[in-house]
Design a protein around this motif. Structure first.
Motif, PDB file in Angstrom:
ATOM      1  N   TYR A  35      -8.821  -0.783 -12.713  1.00 26.82           N
ATOM      2  CA  TYR A  35      -9.411  -0.713 -11.675  1.00 26.82           C
ATOM      3  C   TYR A  35      -9.826  -0.525 -10.351  1.00 26.82           C
ATOM      4  N   ALA A  36      -9.014  -0.928  -9.472  1.00 32.09           N
ATOM      5  CA  ALA A  36      -8.449  -0.601  -8.102  1.00 32.09           C
ATOM      6  C   ALA A  36      -7.817   0.708  -7.897  1.00 32.09           C
ATOM      7  N   ALA A  37      -7.460   1.591  -8.839  1.00 31.76           N
ATOM      8  CA  ALA A  37      -6.732   2.794  -8.748  1.00 31.76           C
ATOM      9  C   ALA A  37      -7.890   4.196  -7.550  1.00 31.76           C
ATOM     10  N   PRO A  38      -9.225   3.915  -8.232  1.00 26.52           N
ATOM     11  CA  PRO A  38      -9.757   4.598  -7.953  1.00 26.52           C
ATOM     12  C   PRO A  38     -10.433   4.597  -6.390  1.00 26.52           C
ATOM     13  N   LEU A  39      -9.907   3.346  -6.141  1.00 22.59           N
ATOM     14  CA  LEU A  39     -10.746   2.455  -5.212  1.00 22.59           C
ATOM     15  C   LEU A  39      -9.326   3.680  -3.127  1.00 22.59           C
ATOM     16  N   PHE A  40      -8.011   3.698  -3.930  1.00 23.66           N
ATOM     17  CA  PHE A  40      -7.485   4.337  -2.692  1.00 23.66           C
ATOM     18  C   PHE A  40      -7.966   5.406  -2.333  1.00 23.66           C
ATOM     19  N   ALA A  41      -7.862   5.144  -0.727  1.00 21.96           N
ATOM     20  CA  ALA A  41      -8.686   6.363   0.208  1.00 21.96           C
ATOM     21  C   ALA A  41      -7.422   6.912   0.925  1.00 21.96           C
TER      22      ALA A  41
END
Length: 167
Positions: free
Chosen positions: A122-128
């Motif tokens: 879930y967290a993986a695509p939330l990094f920018a």
């Protein structure tokens, strides 16, 4: 009930997809508006109304959703929260704490607190930004295990200390 909305009220009901704060405000405002219209239990009416209030990134995202999600406020709400959840840029230890807390809340809400792999996915695509560059440099075993990933986040982005201050 059934009151019309003014132009200024209407603009507050627009959602462009800027961030999670805007998303949460939008959902809350839509719920209030539906209540005032006597439509708080009308899943399809609310979903249709929301479709008219989307702008920019949110509109582009919405057009790619399946028809069932577009036509159901319950499904659309969940999709909005999933799409416009917390984004972590890696700007501070405080941001790291808020991010970990938000991810933890989402896992709790989904009944997945005991599944560190689900949480990490879930967290993986939330990094920018800088946090994304840091994240992709991590070992895959850390990326895939939330317990290891949150430890790594806190090590990389420590909370600012006030130890040097005197009173």
């Amino acid at each position: 009930m059934g009151a019309t909305i003014s132009k200024s009220e209407s603009e507050r009901l627009d959602f462009s997809g800027r961030d999670s704060t805007e998303c949460e405000h939008f959902i809350t405002t839509v719920r209030k508006y539906a209540y005032y219209q006597g439509k708080q239990r009308d899943d399809k009416w609310i979903a249709d109304f929301v479709g008219t209030r989307l702008r920019q990134d949110a509109l582009r995202w919405w057009t790619g959703l399946d028809e069932a999600t577009q036509g159901s406020w319950k499904l659309l709400q969940n999709a909005l929260i999933a799409r416009y959840g917390p984004v972590f840029h890696g700007e501070s230890g405080e941001e790291a704490e808020k991010f970990v807390f938000a991810v933890h809340q989402r896992a709790r809400d989904a009944g997945k607190l005991d599944d560190p792999q689900w949480i990490a996915t879930y967290a993986a695509p939330l990094f920018a930004g800088g946090a994304l560059r840091w994240y992709v440099s991590l070992e895959q075993s850390v990326q895939q295990d939330w317990d290891a990933l949150q430890r790594a986040i806190f090590l990389q982005y420590p909370k600012e200390s006030n130890l040097g201050l005197t009173s």
